[in-house]
Motif scaffolding. Sequence first.
Motif, PDB file in Angstrom:
ATOM      1  N   GLY A  94       0.844  -1.186   0.000  1.00 27.69           N
ATOM      2  CA  GLY A  94       0.000   0.000   0.000  1.00 27.69           C
ATOM      3  C   GLY A  94       0.882   1.238   0.000  1.00 27.69           C
ATOM      4  N   ASP A  95       0.280   2.392   0.176  1.00 25.08           N
ATOM      5  CA  ASP A  95       1.045   3.638   0.141  1.00 25.08           C
ATOM      6  C   ASP A  95       2.108   3.702   1.224  1.00 25.08           C
ATOM      7  N   LEU A  96       1.827   3.103   2.384  1.00 23.37           N
ATOM      8  CA  LEU A  96       2.808   3.102   3.471  1.00 23.37           C
ATOM      9  C   LEU A  96       4.089   2.408   3.034  1.00 23.37           C
ATOM     10  N   GLU A  97       3.937   1.247   2.411  1.00 19.90           N
ATOM     11  CA  GLU A  97       5.117   0.500   1.965  1.00 19.90           C
ATOM     12  C   GLU A  97       5.803   1.187   0.785  1.00 19.90           C
ATOM     13  N   LEU A  98       5.013   1.773  -0.112  1.00 21.04           N
ATOM     14  CA  LEU A  98       5.610   2.473  -1.251  1.00 21.04           C
ATOM     15  C   LEU A  98       6.388   3.702  -0.781  1.00 21.04           C
ATOM     16  N   ALA A  99       5.895   4.380   0.250  1.00 19.34           N
ATOM     17  CA  ALA A  99       6.634   5.523   0.795  1.00 19.34           C
ATOM     18  C   ALA A  99       7.981   5.082   1.354  1.00 19.34           C
ATOM     19  N   ARG A 100       8.024   3.901   1.947  1.00 23.99           N
ATOM     20  CA  ARG A 100       9.293   3.389   2.455  1.00 23.99           C
ATOM     21  C   ARG A 100      10.254   3.060   1.308  1.00 23.99           C
ATOM     22  N   ILE A 101       9.696   2.556   0.207  1.00 27.77           N
ATOM     23  CA  ILE A 101      10.540   2.312  -0.970  1.00 27.77           C
ATOM     24  C   ILE A 101      11.133   3.622  -1.469  1.00 27.77           C
ATOM     25  N   VAL A 102      10.324   4.685  -1.475  1.00 30.86           N
ATOM     26  CA  VAL A 102      10.815   5.991  -1.906  1.00 30.86           C
ATOM     27  C   VAL A 102      11.959   6.450  -1.012  1.00 30.86           C
ATOM     28  N   ARG A 103      11.805   6.306   0.303  1.00 35.11           N
ATOM     29  CA  ARG A 103      12.864   6.736   1.219  1.00 35.11           C
ATOM     30  C   ARG A 103      14.133   5.918   1.012  1.00 35.11           C
ATOM     31  N   ALA A 104      13.987   4.614   0.856  1.00 33.43           N
ATOM     32  CA  ALA A 104      15.169   3.775   0.630  1.00 33.43           C
ATOM     33  C   ALA A 104      15.851   4.148  -0.680  1.00 33.43           C
ATOM     34  N   SER A 144      -3.629   5.627  -6.264  1.00 28.20           N
ATOM     35  CA  SER A 144      -2.933   6.738  -5.611  1.00 28.20           C
ATOM     36  C   SER A 144      -1.782   7.236  -6.474  1.00 28.20           C
ATOM     37  N   ALA A 145      -1.300   8.424  -6.115  1.00 34.36           N
ATOM     38  CA  ALA A 145      -0.165   9.002  -6.846  1.00 34.36           C
ATOM     39  C   ALA A 145       1.079   8.126  -6.695  1.00 34.36           C
ATOM     40  N   LEU A 146       1.266   7.517  -5.527  1.00 33.32           N
ATOM     41  CA  LEU A 146       2.440   6.661  -5.321  1.00 33.32           C
ATOM     42  C   LEU A 146       2.367   5.400  -6.184  1.00 33.32           C
ATOM     43  N   THR A 147       1.164   4.876  -6.346  1.00 38.81           N
ATOM     44  CA  THR A 147       1.022   3.703  -7.217  1.00 38.81           C
ATOM     45  C   THR A 147       1.344   4.065  -8.660  1.00 38.81           C
ATOM     46  N   ARG A 148       0.866   5.220  -9.095  1.00 42.11           N
ATOM     47  CA  ARG A 148       1.180   5.668 -10.462  1.00 42.11           C
ATOM     48  C   ARG A 148       2.683   5.899 -10.604  1.00 42.11           C
ATOM     49  N   TRP A 149       3.294   6.471  -9.581  1.00 43.56           N
ATOM     50  CA  TRP A 149       4.757   6.651  -9.604  1.00 43.56           C
ATOM     51  C   TRP A 149       5.461   5.312  -9.773  1.00 43.56           C
ATOM     52  N   LEU A 150       5.004   4.303  -9.031  1.00 44.16           N
ATOM     53  CA  LEU A 150       5.631   2.983  -9.113  1.00 44.16           C
ATOM     54  C   LEU A 150       5.509   2.411 -10.516  1.00 44.16           C
ATOM     55  N   ARG A 151       4.343   2.528 -11.117  1.00 46.57           N
ATOM     56  CA  ARG A 151       4.150   1.954 -12.451  1.00 46.57           C
ATOM     57  C   ARG A 151       5.046   2.631 -13.483  1.00 46.57           C
ATOM     58  N   ILE A 152       5.065   3.960 -13.484  1.00 49.52           N
ATOM     59  CA  ILE A 152       5.876   4.673 -14.482  1.00 49.52           C
ATOM     60  C   ILE A 152       7.355   4.417 -14.252  1.00 49.52           C
ATOM     61  N   VAL A 182      18.278  -6.834 -10.066  1.00 53.41           N
ATOM     62  CA  VAL A 182      17.356  -7.053  -8.954  1.00 53.41           C
ATOM     63  C   VAL A 182      16.159  -6.107  -9.008  1.00 53.41           C
ATOM     64  N   LEU A 183      16.268  -5.023  -9.777  1.00 50.91           N
ATOM     65  CA  LEU A 183      15.185  -4.046  -9.862  1.00 50.91           C
ATOM     66  C   LEU A 183      14.224  -4.308 -11.022  1.00 50.91           C
ATOM     67  N   ILE A 184      14.599  -5.189 -11.951  1.00 48.55           N
ATOM     68  CA  ILE A 184      13.847  -5.330 -13.203  1.00 48.55           C
ATOM     69  C   ILE A 184      12.381  -5.668 -12.945  1.00 48.55           C
ATOM     70  N   HIS A 185      12.135  -6.705 -12.155  1.00 50.25           N
ATOM     71  CA  HIS A 185      10.777  -7.218 -11.987  1.00 50.25           C
ATOM     72  C   HIS A 185      10.190  -6.879 -10.623  1.00 50.25           C
ATOM     73  N   LEU A 186      10.815  -5.974  -9.913  1.00 56.81           N
ATOM     74  CA  LEU A 186      10.297  -5.589  -8.596  1.00 56.81           C
ATOM     75  C   LEU A 186       8.946  -4.876  -8.723  1.00 56.81           C
ATOM     76  N   ALA A 187       8.880  -3.864  -9.585  1.00 60.86           N
ATOM     77  CA  ALA A 187       7.624  -3.126  -9.767  1.00 60.86           C
ATOM     78  C   ALA A 187       6.514  -4.008 -10.344  1.00 60.86           C
ATOM     79  N   PRO A 188       6.766  -4.835 -11.386  1.00 63.34           N
ATOM     80  CA  PRO A 188       5.697  -5.725 -11.857  1.00 63.34           C
ATOM     81  C   PRO A 188       5.170  -6.652 -10.765  1.00 63.34           C
ATOM     82  N   GLY A 189       6.057  -7.146  -9.889  1.00 61.01           N
ATOM     83  CA  GLY A 189       5.606  -8.018  -8.803  1.00 61.01           C
ATOM     84  C   GLY A 189       4.712  -7.290  -7.823  1.00 61.01           C
ATOM     85  N   ILE A 190       5.096  -6.062  -7.459  1.00 65.49           N
ATOM     86  CA  ILE A 190       4.289  -5.281  -6.516  1.00 65.49           C
ATOM     87  C   ILE A 190       2.928  -4.952  -7.130  1.00 65.49           C
TER      88      ILE A 190
END
Length: 488
Positions: free
Chosen positions: A157-167, A416-424, A450-458
Amino acid sequence: MTPVAPPLPRRTLPAYVAVPAGALVVVVVTAAALLAPLAVAGAVALTGLVALFWWRPRAGLLATVASALLVTQLGAAGGALDEGMIVVGAAVVTVRRLVREGHVVRFPGLLWFSAFGLAGVASSLLHDVPTTLWLQGGLLLLKAVLVGHTAAQLHWGDLELARIVRAGTVVAVVLVVTGVLNVAFPGPWTALVAQSTPEMHGPLAAVVGPFRLPAAYGRIAVILAAATLTYQLVVRASARGYALVLALGGLSLLTFRVKSFVGLVLATAGVVLRAGRPWVVRLVLVALPAVLLVAGPTAWRYVVDDVQLYYGGGYSARALLTAGGLALAARDFPLGAGLGRYGSATAAEHYSPEYVSLGFEHVWGLGRAEGWGAFLLDTQWPALLGETGWLGAACYAAGTLCALAVLLRRVRPDESALTRWLRISGVCCLVLVLLDSVGAAAFSSPPSYVLIHLAPGIVASMRADVRAGAGADVRADAGARTPAEVGA
């Protein structure tokens, strides 16, 4: 007053049983540690990984990504740790999902990737490839898919995506700081990090940052620059964010790699046209002809010269690898020569007999002698063709397109905006790695694989939650989330 039941008596082992049993455990553990320290260390590490991925699966996934980014500095031990974390993580998280929810989420393109793996195994068995080699070669080509599969079994969810952004921001800042240090002190920095002398281009040294090769730095810097720019345009803009984009983009150009240059242009142009505000898009379209007029001819020569260098004449390492992959795919139609036999790190490490039959032994960059095999991993698709034939390569391509397609559609109408960010950002990452695959083993080599299929999986996990009617914020662990669960 309600009577309170007396507490149950505590049951303890009698001393004549507890003391000898405790002593026996101490003796066994001590003897094992002394006689087989590696086995004990391995068992302890495996137990720790299983516990990590069971109780804190997202933390385990983050540790897997971090280990892949650092694997080039850790040598052979780093490679074993990296692949061990990927396999253990995928197994534990899959079992965890089955136990808690009774089903798993199918990673997009999984059937195609499975068909690719089966084609590789069949080819390996037909050509009597040693089991250890084809297992190692198959894991090498599918470990990025396993990372995506692991991500798909968790809830996001957005909470986890925000943590991905920080990392990701932390990694981006580290790249900028190390890149600036590299520019300021090229000789000492390259000697410290890469154990070599700087690659000079006039007065400037090619930036390696925390990696051993400029190409690795350029690849990650462009991916992070595209993700950061997307965040500015889709989620929230800030001066610091745009400064980070400029720093990452500028340092990626200082790697002096054509792929970094082309990737940066494509990613930034695509992100701006897709997610930019209307006035920004209009400004770019108005300024584009002038930019092309001024910088276009020089940039075009830069790209053409590089293509000519690596593929012109048919005698370069990449040209020979491409021709060899096509030859093996035709000779062993439709399954190829077997996993671990061509174009992969496994084939290079054990110097495949296919290289000998193709005459690569005596070609500098592809040879067996010390220092002669530096370019054995300089392309990806010929490796897929050579090892799994036209059938396997077609299945791998189809699986990759499925992973890309899942990112092009909204998770839900009101995402959400974070989900759209993840997809793009995921589209940018996948396209950039595909671009890089023409001149590197991009699907299996660190640090970007290691990053190639991370977003498709999420995104696949989010879609599964929406289909189940649970929504992106409902967790498998029913009931209120404790602070410890939030940290997972």
